[in-house]
Design an enzyme around this catalytic site. Structure first.
Site, PDB file in Angstrom:
ATOM      1  N   ARG A  70       0.845  -1.208   0.000  1.00  0.00           N
ATOM      2  CA  ARG A  70       0.000   0.000   0.000  1.00  0.00           C
ATOM      3  C   ARG A  70       0.875   1.250   0.000  1.00  0.00           C
ATOM      4  O   ARG A  70       1.831   1.339   0.765  1.00  0.00           O
ATOM      5  CB  ARG A  70      -0.876  -0.022   1.252  1.00  0.00           C
ATOM      6  CG  ARG A  70      -1.848   1.123   1.358  1.00  0.00           C
ATOM      7  CD  ARG A  70      -2.577   1.113   2.692  1.00  0.00           C
ATOM      8  NE  ARG A  70      -3.617   0.116   2.790  1.00  0.00           N
ATOM      9  CZ  ARG A  70      -4.244  -0.185   3.921  1.00  0.00           C
ATOM     10  NH1 ARG A  70      -3.913   0.434   5.050  1.00  0.00           N
ATOM     11  NH2 ARG A  70      -5.191  -1.096   3.941  1.00  0.00           N
ATOM     12  N   ARG A 110      -1.569   7.618   9.566  1.00  0.00           N
ATOM     13  CA  ARG A 110      -1.690   6.974   8.251  1.00  0.00           C
ATOM     14  C   ARG A 110      -1.769   8.018   7.143  1.00  0.00           C
ATOM     15  O   ARG A 110      -1.759   9.207   7.398  1.00  0.00           O
ATOM     16  CB  ARG A 110      -2.962   6.123   8.233  1.00  0.00           C
ATOM     17  CG  ARG A 110      -2.956   4.959   9.204  1.00  0.00           C
ATOM     18  CD  ARG A 110      -2.101   3.839   8.667  1.00  0.00           C
ATOM     19  NE  ARG A 110      -2.210   2.657   9.505  1.00  0.00           N
ATOM     20  CZ  ARG A 110      -3.069   1.654   9.312  1.00  0.00           C
ATOM     21  NH1 ARG A 110      -3.943   1.697   8.336  1.00  0.00           N
ATOM     22  NH2 ARG A 110      -3.061   0.604  10.111  1.00  0.00           N
ATOM     23  N   LYS A 167      -3.626   2.799  14.866  1.00  0.00           N
ATOM     24  CA  LYS A 167      -3.574   3.689  13.704  1.00  0.00           C
ATOM     25  C   LYS A 167      -4.219   5.040  14.040  1.00  0.00           C
ATOM     26  O   LYS A 167      -5.128   5.115  14.878  1.00  0.00           O
ATOM     27  CB  LYS A 167      -4.283   3.041  12.517  1.00  0.00           C
ATOM     28  CG  LYS A 167      -5.723   2.693  12.795  1.00  0.00           C
ATOM     29  CD  LYS A 167      -6.443   2.093  11.584  1.00  0.00           C
ATOM     30  CE  LYS A 167      -6.422   0.598  11.549  1.00  0.00           C
ATOM     31  NZ  LYS A 167      -7.268  -0.017  10.544  1.00  0.00           N
ATOM     32  N   LYS A 223      -5.833   8.513  11.941  1.00  0.00           N
ATOM     33  CA  LYS A 223      -6.183   8.979  10.596  1.00  0.00           C
ATOM     34  C   LYS A 223      -6.587  10.452  10.598  1.00  0.00           C
ATOM     35  O   LYS A 223      -7.332  10.888  11.472  1.00  0.00           O
ATOM     36  CB  LYS A 223      -7.318   8.129  10.041  1.00  0.00           C
ATOM     37  CG  LYS A 223      -6.922   6.657   9.881  1.00  0.00           C
ATOM     38  CD  LYS A 223      -8.041   5.834   9.309  1.00  0.00           C
ATOM     39  CE  LYS A 223      -7.566   4.415   9.008  1.00  0.00           C
ATOM     40  NZ  LYS A 223      -8.648   3.582   8.456  1.00  0.00           N
ATOM     41  N   CYS A 231     -15.443  -2.231  -0.037  1.00  0.00           N
ATOM     42  CA  CYS A 231     -14.064  -2.526   0.370  1.00  0.00           C
ATOM     43  C   CYS A 231     -13.556  -3.726  -0.428  1.00  0.00           C
ATOM     44  O   CYS A 231     -14.310  -4.402  -1.123  1.00  0.00           O
ATOM     45  CB  CYS A 231     -14.008  -2.804   1.859  1.00  0.00           C
ATOM     46  SG  CYS A 231     -14.763  -4.389   2.283  1.00  0.00           S
ATOM     47  N   CYS A 263     -16.999  -7.123   6.259  1.00  0.00           N
ATOM     48  CA  CYS A 263     -16.967  -7.381   7.704  1.00  0.00           C
ATOM     49  C   CYS A 263     -17.264  -6.066   8.405  1.00  0.00           C
ATOM     50  O   CYS A 263     -17.367  -5.025   7.756  1.00  0.00           O
ATOM     51  CB  CYS A 263     -15.611  -7.975   8.128  1.00  0.00           C
ATOM     52  SG  CYS A 263     -14.348  -6.753   8.529  1.00  0.00           S
ATOM     53  N   CYS A 308     -14.216  -0.447   6.337  1.00  0.00           N
ATOM     54  CA  CYS A 308     -13.221   0.165   5.438  1.00  0.00           C
ATOM     55  C   CYS A 308     -13.826   0.988   4.312  1.00  0.00           C
ATOM     56  O   CYS A 308     -13.144   1.828   3.736  1.00  0.00           O
ATOM     57  CB  CYS A 308     -12.298  -0.906   4.868  1.00  0.00           C
ATOM     58  SG  CYS A 308     -11.358  -1.761   6.139  1.00  0.00           S
TER      59      CYS A 308
HETATM   60 FE1  SRM Z   1      -9.299  -0.851   6.443  1.00  0.00          FE
HETATM   61  C1  SRM Z   1      -8.104  -3.420   8.311  1.00  0.00           C
HETATM   62  C2  SRM Z   1      -8.513  -2.467   3.636  1.00  0.00           C
HETATM   63  C3  SRM Z   1      -9.729   2.013   4.744  1.00  0.00           C
HETATM   64  C4  SRM Z   1     -11.031   0.394   9.109  1.00  0.00           C
HETATM   65  N1  SRM Z   1      -8.389  -2.621   6.055  1.00  0.00           N
HETATM   66  C5  SRM Z   1      -7.920  -3.508   6.968  1.00  0.00           C
HETATM   67  C6  SRM Z   1      -7.115  -4.623   6.278  1.00  0.00           C
HETATM   68  C7  SRM Z   1      -5.686  -4.186   6.224  1.00  0.00           C
HETATM   69  C8  SRM Z   1      -7.278  -6.027   6.871  1.00  0.00           C
HETATM   70  C9  SRM Z   1      -6.281  -6.487   7.908  1.00  0.00           C
HETATM   71  O1  SRM Z   1      -6.037  -5.757   8.892  1.00  0.00           O
HETATM   72  O2  SRM Z   1      -5.780  -7.594   7.748  1.00  0.00           O
HETATM   73  C10 SRM Z   1      -7.770  -4.567   4.863  1.00  0.00           C
HETATM   74  C11 SRM Z   1      -6.915  -5.081   3.709  1.00  0.00           C
HETATM   75  C12 SRM Z   1      -7.792  -5.633   2.611  1.00  0.00           C
HETATM   76  C13 SRM Z   1      -7.062  -5.888   1.358  1.00  0.00           C
HETATM   77  O3  SRM Z   1      -6.928  -7.089   0.994  1.00  0.00           O
HETATM   78  O4  SRM Z   1      -6.660  -4.955   0.684  1.00  0.00           O
HETATM   79  C14 SRM Z   1      -8.228  -3.132   4.810  1.00  0.00           C
HETATM   80  N2  SRM Z   1      -9.038  -0.316   4.563  1.00  0.00           N
HETATM   81  C15 SRM Z   1      -8.818  -1.145   3.517  1.00  0.00           C
HETATM   82  C16 SRM Z   1      -8.968  -0.428   2.189  1.00  0.00           C
HETATM   83  C17 SRM Z   1      -8.049  -0.954   1.103  1.00  0.00           C
HETATM   84  C18 SRM Z   1     -10.452  -0.493   1.784  1.00  0.00           C
HETATM   85  C19 SRM Z   1     -10.751  -0.194   0.340  1.00  0.00           C
HETATM   86  O5  SRM Z   1     -11.383  -1.061  -0.266  1.00  0.00           O
HETATM   87  O6  SRM Z   1     -10.390   0.864  -0.161  1.00  0.00           O
HETATM   88  C20 SRM Z   1      -8.685   1.019   2.658  1.00  0.00           C
HETATM   89  C21 SRM Z   1      -7.225   1.362   2.648  1.00  0.00           C
HETATM   90  C22 SRM Z   1      -6.996   2.803   2.982  1.00  0.00           C
HETATM   91  C23 SRM Z   1      -5.590   3.274   2.864  1.00  0.00           C
HETATM   92  O7  SRM Z   1      -5.120   3.535   1.740  1.00  0.00           O
HETATM   93  O8  SRM Z   1      -4.961   3.456   3.912  1.00  0.00           O
HETATM   94  C24 SRM Z   1      -9.178   0.936   4.098  1.00  0.00           C
HETATM   95  N3  SRM Z   1     -10.137   0.928   6.877  1.00  0.00           N
HETATM   96  C25 SRM Z   1     -10.334   1.939   5.993  1.00  0.00           C
HETATM   97  C26 SRM Z   1     -11.282   2.883   6.516  1.00  0.00           C
HETATM   98  C27 SRM Z   1     -11.822   4.113   5.793  1.00  0.00           C
HETATM   99  C28 SRM Z   1     -10.971   5.319   6.020  1.00  0.00           C
HETATM  100  O9  SRM Z   1      -9.927   5.253   6.659  1.00  0.00           O
HETATM  101  O10 SRM Z   1     -11.371   6.377   5.555  1.00  0.00           O
HETATM  102  C29 SRM Z   1     -11.663   2.415   7.762  1.00  0.00           C
HETATM  103  C30 SRM Z   1     -12.738   3.041   8.682  1.00  0.00           C
HETATM  104  C31 SRM Z   1     -12.244   4.218   9.421  1.00  0.00           C
HETATM  105  C32 SRM Z   1     -11.552   3.799  10.680  1.00  0.00           C
HETATM  106  O11 SRM Z   1     -10.360   3.583  10.630  1.00  0.00           O
HETATM  107  O12 SRM Z   1     -12.225   3.645  11.712  1.00  0.00           O
HETATM  108  C33 SRM Z   1     -10.933   1.187   7.979  1.00  0.00           C
HETATM  109  N4  SRM Z   1      -9.475  -1.391   8.395  1.00  0.00           N
HETATM  110  C34 SRM Z   1     -10.297  -0.779   9.302  1.00  0.00           C
HETATM  111  C35 SRM Z   1     -10.291  -1.537  10.529  1.00  0.00           C
HETATM  112  C36 SRM Z   1     -11.067  -1.193  11.831  1.00  0.00           C
HETATM  113  C37 SRM Z   1     -10.222  -0.362  12.730  1.00  0.00           C
HETATM  114  C38 SRM Z   1     -10.860  -0.159  14.080  1.00  0.00           C
HETATM  115  O13 SRM Z   1     -10.728   0.924  14.636  1.00  0.00           O
HETATM  116  O14 SRM Z   1     -11.463  -1.077  14.617  1.00  0.00           O
HETATM  117  C39 SRM Z   1      -9.449  -2.641  10.297  1.00  0.00           C
HETATM  118  C40 SRM Z   1      -9.099  -3.770  11.296  1.00  0.00           C
HETATM  119  C41 SRM Z   1      -7.987  -3.412  12.213  1.00  0.00           C
HETATM  120  O15 SRM Z   1      -7.322  -2.385  12.064  1.00  0.00           O
HETATM  121  O16 SRM Z   1      -7.787  -4.192  13.127  1.00  0.00           O
HETATM  122  C42 SRM Z   1      -8.967  -2.527   8.943  1.00  0.00           C
HETATM  123 FE1  SF4 Z   2     -13.576  -5.062   4.117  1.00  0.00          FE
HETATM  124 FE2  SF4 Z   2     -13.485  -5.861   6.662  1.00  0.00          FE
HETATM  125 FE3  SF4 Z   2     -11.488  -6.415   5.048  1.00  0.00          FE
HETATM  126 FE4  SF4 Z   2     -11.930  -3.897   5.760  1.00  0.00          FE
HETATM  127  S1  SF4 Z   2     -11.292  -5.524   7.104  1.00  0.00           S
HETATM  128  S2  SF4 Z   2     -11.404  -4.669   3.700  1.00  0.00           S
HETATM  129  S3  SF4 Z   2     -14.183  -3.904   5.944  1.00  0.00           S
HETATM  130  S4  SF4 Z   2     -13.596  -7.148   4.829  1.00  0.00           S
END
Ligand code: SRM
Ligand code: SF4
Length: 530
Positions: free
Chosen positions: A62, A131, A190, A192, A403, A448, A452
């Site tokens: 990423r 981030r 993290k 943001k 996502c 889930c 995201c």
């Molecule tokens: Fe996310 C975890 C994908 C934006 C909340 N996110 C993940 C992971 C890395 C899974 C993992 O931890 O093993 C996912 C990887 C999937 C893959 O195969 O690519 C993933 N998140 C994404 C992306 C690629 C979604 C998309 O389809 O665009 C976004 C990447 C953004 C970037 O360039 O940095 C992405 N994630 C977000 C957002 C939206 C935002 O930031 O505007 C959120 C919600 C806002 C927030 O942070 O609360 C988000 N991602 C999460 C969470 C929940 C965090 C929490 O506070 O509980 C996780 C799980 C974790 O961190 O444990 C997570």
């Molecule tokens: Fe989607 Fe959940 Fe994976 Fe984020 S962690 S990319 S919301 S399935």
């Protein structure tokens, strides 16, 4: 070893990474895989290829691109990489980044090295740090602010250069590895940051740990704090939260204020339970007033009361407009996936435009991209090329976010990006039958509950509950300022549109003039059977 110990004993994020990278195994140890995230890389496995306990290890890389901006040359390097790693695609993320999936371990070093030669970094794209800083993609000024903030909060560790760039920093030499902002254990979780233009909430500013809102012709900035979407199905103490207005501050003290918020979270955020470690939980545990006081105590001065904010615009910047440097055009990319499949040749069309006309590229937080710097003479040909990859004009289809989910995301319980087209087709059919086809209905889908694609403040949020089935959340405000609520589920993918039909029919029949679907549901929810 727990993550807090791992971070503090990692020798500034080195751990065993370099050694494990040179080994022939197809994966990293658990500890190294955790540290890898700070370098912008996730260890995953192809979930379509799981056989019993056997795993087909792949990696996701990423970028950290503050404000989402790339030059044409950088775009072409990113596009080239899709051919020699992964699945032939690049993915625009909801935070203005690029991701490559299906990267084999042996290719990680060349990928990261190549990106860095093009001055594209992956450092801090993941991990317990600030981030990628997102900013309204239509404002070059906010893009520059995003870079200023990102530069200030970049980790000082030189481990990244040691592991990936053979010890040679490419941008600036780092002589001191101490981390004055992060400390030895980095942040609890993290962090943001999102930056919005006045009246334009395309970045979903209430969903970030810290929101920065600028004001037209004014050097004041409104700070919001404590947004986040993530929750877990089995933990009622986890929840999405919209950021709260914290205060107004002068532009020239912005970095100082952000640093104070980050440092309060560093020192007081929960380090025992990662599920409760985001800033939103600290703010709720303390109350907003105590939190504001802690930030102001660090600053040594008081913030002004926050301005009242209004958001007439929330949609992405799509279509053509003229700016200072010529024409810009926002291009909708379904789920941000830049690939060629069947009749859809999105990747080829975008590459040809970039290769030939050399526009500037800005990725958007709604998984689309903008080409800028286009001359009058080039506009017609670019328009013709873009017409070949247009997803049409239906606002539901254009605005929908999903996502990544399966098959790469290790946390997915079901599909999102792969399931969205069917849900959109079905819903489009129902909306057309009800005469609602031109309504702007914000639909967001995730595999889930982690959120995201920011489903919890959308008008229709579909949140993966189990394989092939989703919880339906309704009633978010169109401009992102109100959370929706769980209404029913789990509902199978094929049944989503029919489940919503009675409610959409009622909306068509009895909405107030100009009332959005989210506002309608919010107004009448107590009486609506779903
Ligand atoms: Fe996310 C975890 C994908 C934006 C909340 N996110 C993940 C992971 C890395 C899974 C993992 O931890 O093993 C996912 C990887 C999937 C893959 O195969 O690519 C993933 N998140 C994404 C992306 C690629 C979604 C998309 O389809 O665009 C976004 C990447 C953004 C970037 O360039 O940095 C992405 N994630 C977000 C957002 C939206 C935002 O930031 O505007 C959120 C919600 C806002 C927030 O942070 O609360 C988000 N991602 C999460 C969470 C929940 C965090 C929490 O506070 O509980 C996780 C799980 C974790 O961190 O444990 C997570
Ligand atoms: Fe989607 Fe959940 Fe994976 Fe984020 S962690 S990319 S919301 S399935």
């Amino acid at each position: 070893m727990d993550l807090e110990t791992l971070k503090s004993e990692s020798d500034h994020l080195r751990g065993t990474l370099a050694q494990e990278l040179s080994e022939s195994s197809d994966m990293f140890s658990e500890g190294a895989a955790q540290l890898l995230k700070f370098h912008g890389i996730y260890q995953q496995d192809d979930r379509d290829h799981r056989r019993g306990k056997e795993r087909d290890y792949i990696f996701m890389v990423r970028t950290s691109l503050p404000g989402g901006e790339l030059s044409a040359e950088q775009y072409l390097v990113c596009d080239d990489l899709a051919d020699w790693v992964g699945d032939g695609s690049i993915r625009i993320t909801t935070r203005q980044g690029f991701q490559w999936h299906h990267v084999r371990k042996g290719r990680l070093h060349p990928v990261v090295w190549t990106l860095n030669q093009a001055l594209v970094t992956t450092i801090g794209a993941c991990g317990d740090v600030v981030r990628n800083v997102v900013a309204c993609p239509a404002s070059p000024e906010l893009g520059r602010l995003a870079i200023e903030i990102a530069t200030h909060f970049r980790s000082r560790s030189s481990a990244y250069w040691d592991v990936w760039i053979d010890g040679k920093p490419l941008v600036s030499a780092i002589s001191d590895e101490s981390e004055p902002i992060y400390g030895e254990s980095y942040l609890p979780r993290k962090f943001k940051i999102g930056i919005a233009s006045p009246g334009d909430n395309c970045v979903d500013v209430y969903t970030h740990d810290l929101g920065v809102v600028t004001h037209e012709g004014d050097e004041t900035i409104t700070i919001l704090a404590g947004g986040g979407q993530g929750r877990s199905h089995n933990r009622d103490d986890t929840y999405p939260r919209l950021a709260s207005p914290l205060g107004d501050v002068p532009r020239d003290r912005l970095i100082e204020v952000i640093e104070a918020v980050v440092v309060v979270q560093r020192d007081h955020g929960n380090r025992e339970d990662r599920k409760l470690a985001r800033l939103k939980y600290l703010i709720d545990a303390w109350g907003l007033d105590r939190f504001r006081e802690a930030v102001e105590d660090r600053l040594g001065w008081r913030m002004d009361p926050p301005s009242v904010l209004e958001w007439p615009s929330h949609r992405d910047h799509l279509g053509w407009w003229r700016g200072d440097d010529g024409w810009s055009v926002g291009v909708p990319i379904p789920s941000g996936r830049i690939s060629n499949h069947g009749d859809s040749q999105i990747r080829t069309a975008l590459r040809q435009i970039v290769d030939f006309y050399r526009p500037t590229i800005t990725l958007t937080p709604q998984q689309n991209l903008i080409f800028s710097g286009i001359s009058d003479a080039d506009r017609p040909d670019i328009a013709v090329r873009l017409a070949t990859i247009s997803p049409g004009t239906n606002p539901l289809r254009i605005d929908a976010l999903a996502c990544v989910a399966l098959p790469t995301c290790g946390l997915a319980v079901t599909d999102a990006e792969r399931a969205l087209p069917k849900v959109v087709d079905d819903l489009e059919q129902v909306l057309t039958e009800l005469g609602l086809e031109s309504e702007e209905l914000g639909l967001r889908m995730t595999g889930c509950p982690n959120g995201c694609a920011r489903p919890y403040n959308s008008e229709i949020g579909l949140v993966g509950r189990r394989k092939g089935a989703y919880d339906i959340h309704l009633g978010g405000a169109h401009d992102g300022t109100r959370l929706n609520r769980f209404v029913t589920g789990p509902v199978k993918t094929d049944d989503v549109a029919e489940t919503l039909r009675p409610l959409l029919a009622r909306y068509a029949a009895s909405r107030n003039e100009g009332e959005s679907f989210g506002n309608f549901f919010h107004r009448v929810e107590a009486t609506v059977p779903v």
